[in-house]
Design an enzyme around this catalytic site. Structure first.
Site, PDB file in Angstrom:
ATOM      1  N   SER A 138       0.599  -1.489  -0.143  1.00 39.95           N
ATOM      2  CA  SER A 138      -0.032   0.061  -0.276  1.00 39.95           C
ATOM      3  C   SER A 138       0.804   1.080   0.101  1.00 39.95           C
ATOM      4  O   SER A 138       2.731   0.976  -0.156  1.00 39.95           O
ATOM      5  CB  SER A 138      -1.091  -0.041   1.609  1.00 39.95           C
ATOM      6  OG  SER A 138      -1.488   0.863   1.336  1.00 39.95           O
ATOM      7  N   TYR A 151      -2.162   0.244  10.640  1.00 44.86           N
ATOM      8  CA  TYR A 151      -1.706  -0.704   9.421  1.00 44.86           C
ATOM      9  C   TYR A 151      -0.670   0.122   9.013  1.00 44.86           C
ATOM     10  O   TYR A 151      -0.201  -1.281   8.313  1.00 44.86           O
ATOM     11  CB  TYR A 151      -3.341   0.329   8.609  1.00 44.86           C
ATOM     12  CG  TYR A 151      -3.623  -0.133   6.846  1.00 44.86           C
ATOM     13  CD1 TYR A 151      -3.434  -1.726   7.384  1.00 44.86           C
ATOM     14  CD2 TYR A 151      -3.329   0.671   6.252  1.00 44.86           C
ATOM     15  CE1 TYR A 151      -3.394  -1.439   5.281  1.00 44.86           C
ATOM     16  CE2 TYR A 151      -3.539  -0.001   4.462  1.00 44.86           C
ATOM     17  CZ  TYR A 151      -3.135  -0.674   4.984  1.00 44.86           C
ATOM     18  OH  TYR A 151      -3.835  -1.731   3.332  1.00 44.86           O
TER      19      TYR A 151
HETATM   20  P1  NAP Z   1     -11.127  -6.240   0.331  1.00 43.57           P
HETATM   21  O1  NAP Z   1     -12.591  -5.847  -0.581  1.00 43.57           O
HETATM   22  O2  NAP Z   1     -11.342  -6.381   2.393  1.00 43.57           O
HETATM   23  O3  NAP Z   1     -10.143  -8.042   0.026  1.00 43.57           O
HETATM   24  C1  NAP Z   1      -9.659  -7.989   1.322  1.00 43.57           C
HETATM   25  C2  NAP Z   1      -9.435  -9.876   0.961  1.00 43.57           C
HETATM   26  O4  NAP Z   1      -8.886 -10.672   2.052  1.00 43.57           O
HETATM   27  C3  NAP Z   1     -10.630 -10.601   0.945  1.00 43.57           C
HETATM   28  O5  NAP Z   1     -10.493 -11.273  -0.095  1.00 43.57           O
HETATM   29  C4  NAP Z   1     -10.775 -11.654   2.401  1.00 43.57           C
HETATM   30  O6  NAP Z   1     -11.423 -12.285   2.595  1.00 43.57           O
HETATM   31  C5  NAP Z   1      -9.088 -11.555   2.675  1.00 43.57           C
HETATM   32  N1  NAP Z   1      -8.613 -11.647   3.247  1.00 43.57           N
HETATM   33  C6  NAP Z   1      -9.069 -11.143   4.834  1.00 43.57           C
HETATM   34  N2  NAP Z   1      -8.465 -11.758   5.826  1.00 43.57           N
HETATM   35  C7  NAP Z   1      -7.622 -12.799   6.183  1.00 43.57           C
HETATM   36  C8  NAP Z   1      -7.850 -14.175   6.042  1.00 43.57           C
HETATM   37  N3  NAP Z   1      -7.197 -14.186   7.919  1.00 43.57           N
HETATM   38  N4  NAP Z   1      -7.266 -15.387   5.818  1.00 43.57           N
HETATM   39  C9  NAP Z   1      -7.426 -15.007   4.049  1.00 43.57           C
HETATM   40  N5  NAP Z   1      -7.807 -14.179   3.375  1.00 43.57           N
HETATM   41  C10 NAP Z   1      -8.459 -12.920   3.999  1.00 43.57           C
HETATM   42  O7  NAP Z   1     -10.398  -5.334   0.605  1.00 43.57           O
HETATM   43  P2  NAP Z   1      -9.238  -5.722  -0.633  1.00 43.57           P
HETATM   44  O8  NAP Z   1      -8.488  -4.124  -0.999  1.00 43.57           O
HETATM   45  O9  NAP Z   1      -8.924  -5.977  -1.440  1.00 43.57           O
HETATM   46  O10 NAP Z   1      -7.698  -5.513  -0.333  1.00 43.57           O
HETATM   47  C11 NAP Z   1      -6.627  -6.056  -1.115  1.00 43.57           C
HETATM   48  C12 NAP Z   1      -5.295  -5.840  -0.854  1.00 43.57           C
HETATM   49  O11 NAP Z   1      -5.357  -4.342  -0.998  1.00 43.57           O
HETATM   50  C13 NAP Z   1      -5.242  -6.022   1.133  1.00 43.57           C
HETATM   51  O12 NAP Z   1      -3.149  -6.147   1.388  1.00 43.57           O
HETATM   52  C14 NAP Z   1      -5.517  -4.442   1.416  1.00 43.57           C
HETATM   53  O13 NAP Z   1      -4.410  -3.913   2.694  1.00 43.57           O
HETATM   54  C15 NAP Z   1      -4.301  -3.914   0.140  1.00 43.57           C
HETATM   55  N6  NAP Z   1      -4.414  -2.167  -0.278  1.00 43.57           N
HETATM   56  C16 NAP Z   1      -5.834  -2.022   0.035  1.00 43.57           C
HETATM   57  C17 NAP Z   1      -5.901  -0.425  -0.730  1.00 43.57           C
HETATM   58  C18 NAP Z   1      -8.149   0.187  -0.923  1.00 43.57           C
HETATM   59  O14 NAP Z   1      -7.430   1.535  -0.677  1.00 43.57           O
HETATM   60  N7  NAP Z   1      -8.404  -0.762  -1.544  1.00 43.57           N
HETATM   61  C19 NAP Z   1      -4.954  -0.073  -1.094  1.00 43.57           C
HETATM   62  C20 NAP Z   1      -3.989  -0.157  -0.911  1.00 43.57           C
HETATM   63  C21 NAP Z   1      -3.839  -1.563  -0.728  1.00 43.57           C
HETATM   64  P3  NAP Z   1     -12.116 -13.104   3.564  1.00 43.57           P
HETATM   65  O15 NAP Z   1     -12.112 -12.402   4.575  1.00 43.57           O
HETATM   66  O16 NAP Z   1     -13.067 -13.740   2.988  1.00 43.57           O
HETATM   67  O17 NAP Z   1     -11.284 -14.364   4.671  1.00 43.57           O
END
Ligand code: NAP
Length: 251
Positions: A138, A151
């Site tokens: 991120s 975070y």
């Molecule tokens: P999201 O829609 O909330 O997706 C998060 C995913 O992580 C879900 O599929 C969730 O699946 C999975 N997850 C969470 N805890 C888990 C666990 N213990 N075991 C296995 N899977 C787990 O959010 P996203 O934005 O797509 O996030 C994906 C990545 O991008 C993350 O690492 C986040 O920090 C990063 N990111 C996001 C943003 C943003 O603004 N959205 C910006 C920078 C980086 P389940 O709950 O079904 O397990």
């Protein structure tokens, strides 16, 4: 749950956290590029429908649980691409009011989750002859912001874990790419604010964030470079965001 990984002629891509957001979009992109995709997350109903849609293999995965990671990785003897995507944020509080359970969740999921999966699959990535580890950190892995220390410190740690492998794996056939997105509209904020949709929606009101597909497209580009090309670090932000602290709403 579909657990077969047989695909003798197809390259294999593993995507963690594929039940929503960036992970689901990445699984779709890599499947469309011809990879046999193995997807994992805790919400297996969502995984099943994505697997049926794109012809992937769905396996339950909790990246915070050793036994779950071992079962998920069982039989994956050759892996071409690992996307360490599972992760997220819990809460938005000053250090003085930090909730230790939130911090533990963020460290367990983002940092130790990435460690567990990467450590387990390194032999399979090497065995493929051209492995690629993509870690979704991120811009929070590159800067600090108010109330975000749980975070940002977890994402910094995840980033340093990933970057260390660039040194330790030098000479092996494994590439490493860190993807550092700014604001992406997914379920990220819903999770951060414990299901409070109004609060989550407000994060994206008044600006145009990235979509999960925007990020997945970049990951697809990374995964389609020739073996000698390593895209080290890719930072992508919406036009409306200058940094983790400044966007068109904050001025
Ligand atoms: P999201 O829609 O909330 O997706 C998060 C995913 O992580 C879900 O599929 C969730 O699946 C999975 N997850 C969470 N805890 C888990 C666990 N213990 N075991 C296995 N899977 C787990 O959010 P996203 O934005 O797509 O996030 C994906 C990545 O991008 C993350 O690492 C986040 O920090 C990063 N990111 C996001 C943003 C943003 O603004 N959205 C910006 C920078 C980086 P389940 O709950 O079904 O397990």
């Amino acid at each position: 749950m579909s657990t077969e990984t047989s695909s003798p002629d197809r390259r294999v891509a593993v995507v963690t956290g594929a039940s929503s957001g960036i992970g689901a979009a990445t699984a779709r992109t890599l499947a469309a590029q011809g990879f046999h995709v193995v997807i994992g997350a805790r919400r297996t109903d969502r995984l099943e429908s994505l697997a049926a849609e794109i012809g992937a293999t769905a396996r339950p995965l909790d990246v915070t649980d050793d036994a779950s990671v071992a079962a998920f990785c069982d039989g994956l003897d050759s892996v071409d691409v690992l996307v360490n995507n599972a992760g997220g944020a819990k809460g938005l509080a000053p250090v003085a009011e930090a909730d230790l359970d939130d911090w533990r969740w963020m460290y367990e999921t983002n940092v130790l989750g990435t460690l567990r999966l990467t450590r387990a699959l390194l032999p399979a990535l090497e065995a493929s002859g051209d492995g690629l580890v993509v870690t979704i950190t991120s811009i929070a892995a590159l800067e600090a912001y108010d109330n975000g220390a749980g975070y940002t410190s977890a994402k910094h740690a995840q980033g340093v874990l990933h970057r260390t492998l660039r040194y330790e794996l030098l000479g092996k056939p494994i590439r490493l790419t860190e993807i550092a997105p700014g604001m992406v509209e997914t379920e990220f904020s819903l999770v951060r604010f414990d299901g409070d949709k109004e609060k989550a929606d407000a994060v994206y009101d008044g600006l145009t964030p990235l979509t999960a597909d925007d990020v997945a497209e970049v990951i697809g580009f990374v995964a389609s470079r020739p073996p000698h090309v390593d895209l080290d670090l890719i930072v992508l932000k919406p036009r409306d965001q200058a940094s983790a602290r400044r966007n068109i709403k904050t001025g």
